[in-house]
Scaffold this motif. Structure first.
Motif, PDB file in Angstrom:
ATOM      1  N   ALA A  49       0.854  -1.205   0.000  1.00  0.00           N
ATOM      2  CA  ALA A  49       0.000   0.000   0.000  1.00  0.00           C
ATOM      3  C   ALA A  49       0.887   1.251   0.000  1.00  0.00           C
ATOM      4  N   ALA A  50       1.974   1.220   0.787  1.00  0.00           N
ATOM      5  CA  ALA A  50       2.860   2.390   0.844  1.00  0.00           C
ATOM      6  C   ALA A  50       3.519   2.639  -0.517  1.00  0.00           C
ATOM      7  N   VAL A  51       3.934   1.565  -1.201  1.00  0.00           N
ATOM      8  CA  VAL A  51       4.587   1.740  -2.515  1.00  0.00           C
ATOM      9  C   VAL A  51       3.570   2.300  -3.523  1.00  0.00           C
ATOM     10  N   ILE A  52       2.337   1.802  -3.469  1.00  0.00           N
ATOM     11  CA  ILE A  52       1.315   2.288  -4.414  1.00  0.00           C
ATOM     12  C   ILE A  52       1.003   3.770  -4.131  1.00  0.00           C
ATOM     13  N   LEU A  53       0.827   4.117  -2.854  1.00  0.00           N
ATOM     14  CA  LEU A  53       0.553   5.527  -2.516  1.00  0.00           C
ATOM     15  C   LEU A  53       1.725   6.425  -2.910  1.00  0.00           C
ATOM     16  N   TYR A  54       2.920   5.900  -2.740  1.00  0.00           N
ATOM     17  CA  TYR A  54       4.124   6.666  -3.088  1.00  0.00           C
ATOM     18  C   TYR A  54       4.145   6.973  -4.594  1.00  0.00           C
ATOM     19  N   SER A  55       3.760   5.963  -5.407  1.00  0.00           N
ATOM     20  CA  SER A  55       3.763   6.190  -6.862  1.00  0.00           C
ATOM     21  C   SER A  55       2.709   7.243  -7.224  1.00  0.00           C
ATOM     22  N   LEU A  56       1.584   7.204  -6.515  1.00  0.00           N
ATOM     23  CA  LEU A  56       0.527   8.198  -6.744  1.00  0.00           C
ATOM     24  C   LEU A  56       1.018   9.599  -6.359  1.00  0.00           C
ATOM     25  N   GLN A  57       1.701   9.664  -5.226  1.00  0.00           N
ATOM     26  CA  GLN A  57       2.248  10.947  -4.743  1.00  0.00           C
ATOM     27  C   GLN A  57       3.241  11.512  -5.756  1.00  0.00           C
ATOM     28  N   LEU A  58       4.033  10.608  -6.349  1.00  0.00           N
ATOM     29  CA  LEU A  58       5.022  11.048  -7.348  1.00  0.00           C
ATOM     30  C   LEU A  58       4.334  11.625  -8.584  1.00  0.00           C
ATOM     31  N   VAL A  59       3.344  10.882  -9.098  1.00  0.00           N
ATOM     32  CA  VAL A  59       2.666  11.318 -10.325  1.00  0.00           C
ATOM     33  C   VAL A  59       1.952  12.651 -10.079  1.00  0.00           C
ATOM     34  N   LEU A  60       1.218  12.732  -8.950  1.00  0.00           N
ATOM     35  CA  LEU A  60       0.502  13.976  -8.643  1.00  0.00           C
ATOM     36  C   LEU A  60       1.488  15.123  -8.422  1.00  0.00           C
ATOM     37  N   GLY A  61       2.606  14.821  -7.721  1.00  0.00           N
ATOM     38  CA  GLY A  61       3.627  15.852  -7.463  1.00  0.00           C
ATOM     39  C   GLY A  61       4.164  16.418  -8.764  1.00  0.00           C
ATOM     40  N   VAL A  62       4.520  15.533  -9.698  1.00  0.00           N
ATOM     41  CA  VAL A  62       5.059  15.994 -10.987  1.00  0.00           C
ATOM     42  C   VAL A  62       3.993  16.809 -11.730  1.00  0.00           C
ATOM     43  N   CYS A  63       2.760  16.276 -11.801  1.00  0.00           N
ATOM     44  CA  CYS A  63       1.705  16.965 -12.574  1.00  0.00           C
ATOM     45  C   CYS A  63       1.388  18.336 -11.974  1.00  0.00           C
ATOM     46  N   ILE A  64       1.334  18.404 -10.638  1.00  0.00           N
ATOM     47  CA  ILE A  64       0.874  19.656 -10.025  1.00  0.00           C
ATOM     48  C   ILE A  64       2.006  20.678  -9.877  1.00  0.00           C
ATOM     49  N   TYR A  65       3.215  20.208  -9.490  1.00  0.00           N
ATOM     50  CA  TYR A  65       4.264  21.183  -9.152  1.00  0.00           C
ATOM     51  C   TYR A  65       5.358  21.337 -10.202  1.00  0.00           C
ATOM     52  N   LEU A  66       5.480  20.391 -11.135  1.00  0.00           N
ATOM     53  CA  LEU A  66       6.539  20.553 -12.136  1.00  0.00           C
ATOM     54  C   LEU A  66       5.997  21.074 -13.461  1.00  0.00           C
ATOM     55  N   ILE A  67       4.776  20.644 -13.817  1.00  0.00           N
ATOM     56  CA  ILE A  67       4.229  21.077 -15.107  1.00  0.00           C
ATOM     57  C   ILE A  67       3.794  22.538 -14.986  1.00  0.00           C
ATOM     58  N   PRO A  68       4.394  23.426 -15.794  1.00  0.00           N
ATOM     59  CA  PRO A  68       4.162  24.861 -15.582  1.00  0.00           C
ATOM     60  C   PRO A  68       2.727  25.316 -15.835  1.00  0.00           C
ATOM     61  N   LEU A  69       1.918  24.466 -16.474  1.00  0.00           N
ATOM     62  CA  LEU A  69       0.555  24.894 -16.812  1.00  0.00           C
ATOM     63  C   LEU A  69      -0.403  24.841 -15.613  1.00  0.00           C
ATOM     64  N   THR A  70      -0.023  24.116 -14.560  1.00  0.00           N
ATOM     65  CA  THR A  70      -0.953  23.959 -13.435  1.00  0.00           C
ATOM     66  C   THR A  70      -1.236  25.300 -12.762  1.00  0.00           C
ATOM     67  N   PRO A  71      -2.508  25.647 -12.563  1.00  0.00           N
ATOM     68  CA  PRO A  71      -2.823  26.948 -11.945  1.00  0.00           C
ATOM     69  C   PRO A  71      -2.247  27.053 -10.529  1.00  0.00           C
ATOM     70  N   THR A  72      -1.808  28.267 -10.196  1.00  0.00           N
ATOM     71  CA  THR A  72      -1.167  28.476  -8.884  1.00  0.00           C
ATOM     72  C   THR A  72      -2.106  28.142  -7.736  1.00  0.00           C
ATOM     73  N   ASN A  73      -3.398  28.433  -7.888  1.00  0.00           N
ATOM     74  CA  ASN A  73      -4.285  28.163  -6.744  1.00  0.00           C
ATOM     75  C   ASN A  73      -4.457  26.669  -6.504  1.00  0.00           C
ATOM     76  N   LEU A  74      -4.365  25.860  -7.576  1.00  0.00           N
ATOM     77  CA  LEU A  74      -4.427  24.407  -7.394  1.00  0.00           C
ATOM     78  C   LEU A  74      -3.196  23.942  -6.611  1.00  0.00           C
ATOM     79  N   ARG A  75      -2.048  24.519  -6.945  1.00  0.00           N
ATOM     80  CA  ARG A  75      -0.810  24.176  -6.232  1.00  0.00           C
ATOM     81  C   ARG A  75      -0.962  24.463  -4.739  1.00  0.00           C
ATOM     82  N   ALA A  76      -1.528  25.618  -4.432  1.00  0.00           N
ATOM     83  CA  ALA A  76      -1.665  26.020  -3.026  1.00  0.00           C
ATOM     84  C   ALA A  76      -2.668  25.133  -2.301  1.00  0.00           C
TER      85      ALA A  76
END
Ligand code: HEM
Ligand code: HEM
Length: 280
Positions: A126-153
């Protein structure tokens, strides 16, 4: 930019890094000296990659990735660069975790041992699966420049909570795994008779707990948080471009201390973002 209680920070960081290193040396000594060594042959030596890679990768590297924003000498680096380092270390930790799982599944399959029967394996997977989810969401939300700032916050408190929850679960998983392995492996003398291997590996477990405790201490000190981009930009010694987000406050620095024209404008635009205290 000066950090409050810098000496205490250095002490905590040095403690975390040295305890982490000693834990890695302990796990290596366990498998190389007390157990069958390391190999990729479907046997016990293949299983041994499992504790080695989880302790060095999933625990140590993840711990360092979590505190990397807090290193004050990196505050002059751009936020974007620090995100790449934070994400990169977490991706490396994930790769170690996946290889460690391949080792134990392969060992079980070649020895005809059932898979996924223990609580250790359930919480661990479960921890490995959640970790992979955290990674994907982290990249999509904080690395991809198109994500709106309020979503990041809006997402940041959840990102921090789930990151710390996963990290703590991984440590709990390791303790269960260590206990299981000692009970399975020690036959004559048994675990309850405290042979040297049992005492040695119990100490390894204590080191892992201590490492987790110090990492959690560092990452929950409000005054050691990386200052927001606007605070860093308002500081004359840090004249450089911010990479993406110019909003957000740091818990250690009230906004009225940095009331530049730019920051007033940023606060006006960010509106509610200020309330979350975490715009990026
Ligand atoms: C098995 C995850 C750390 C000992 C497993 C399995 C998983 C897992 C998913 C099931 C494999 C299968 O059913 O084929 C994790 C995770 C860890 C971790 C995420 C991260 C900390 C450790 C450590 C040890 C350990 C440090 C210490 C030796 C074992 C043992 C098994 C096992 C003995 C086989 C018995 C069982 O399935 O419970 N682990 N593990 N694990 N792990 Fe770990
Ligand atoms: C902050 C965990 C992946 C972006 C944090 C924090 C934790 C954490 C615990 C709080 C740090 C602090 O307060 O100093 C994790 C875990 C990850 C992961 C466990 C992997 C599974 C990512 C990824 C990105 C990312 C892939 C994409 C860039 C951020 C950002 C912050 C942050 C921007 C805010 C840092 C700050 O403003 O001080 N993360 N994270 N994270 N993380 Fe992650």
């Amino acid at each position: 930019m000066a950090m409050e209680n810098f000496k205490q920070f250095l002490f905590a960081l040095a403690a975390a890094v040295s305890v982490g290193f000693v834990a890695i040396i302990f796990v290596l000594r366990w498998v190389l000296y007390f157990k069958e060594g390391l190999a990729w042959d479907g046997g016990a030596a293949e299983f041994n990659w499992h504790p080695v890679l989880t302790v060095s990768g999933f625990i140590f590297m993840q711990g360092i990735a979590i505190v990397v924003y807090r290193l004050p000498w990196t505050w002059k680096c751009s936020k974007f660069m620090m995100k790449l380092i934070h994400a990169g270390l977490n991706i490396l930790a994930f790769i170690f975790a996946v290889i460690s799982l391949v080792a134990v599944f392969d060992f079980h399959n070649s020895q005809s041992i059932p898979n996924m029967y223990s609580l250790h394996s359930w919480v661990g997977l479960a921890a490995v699966i959640l970790y992979s989810l955290q990674l994907v969401l982290g990249v999509c939300i904080y690395l991809i420049p198109l994500t709106p700032t309020n979503l990041r916050a809006v997402f940041m408190p959840l990102h921090i909570y789930s990151g710390l929850f996963i990290f703590t679960s991984v440590i709990a998983t390791a303790l269960m795994g260590i206990t299981e392995k000692l009970i399975f492996g020690l036959k004559d003398p048994k675990y309850k008779d405290s042979p040297p291997e049992a005492t040695f590996v119990n100490v390894l477990g204590m080191l892992i707990v201590l490492f987790g405790a110090v990492i959690l201490w560092i990452v929950t000190r409000p005054s050691w948080k990386r200052p927001s981009e606007q605070v860093l930009l308002s500081h004359p010694t840090n004249g450089r471009e911010s990479d993406d987000t110019k909003v957000g406050i740091t818990l250690s620095q009230p906004t009225d201390q940095v009331d530049t024209e730019g920051s007033r404008e940023a606060r006006r635009r960010s509106g509610k973002l200020e309330d979350s205290g975490q715009a990026d």
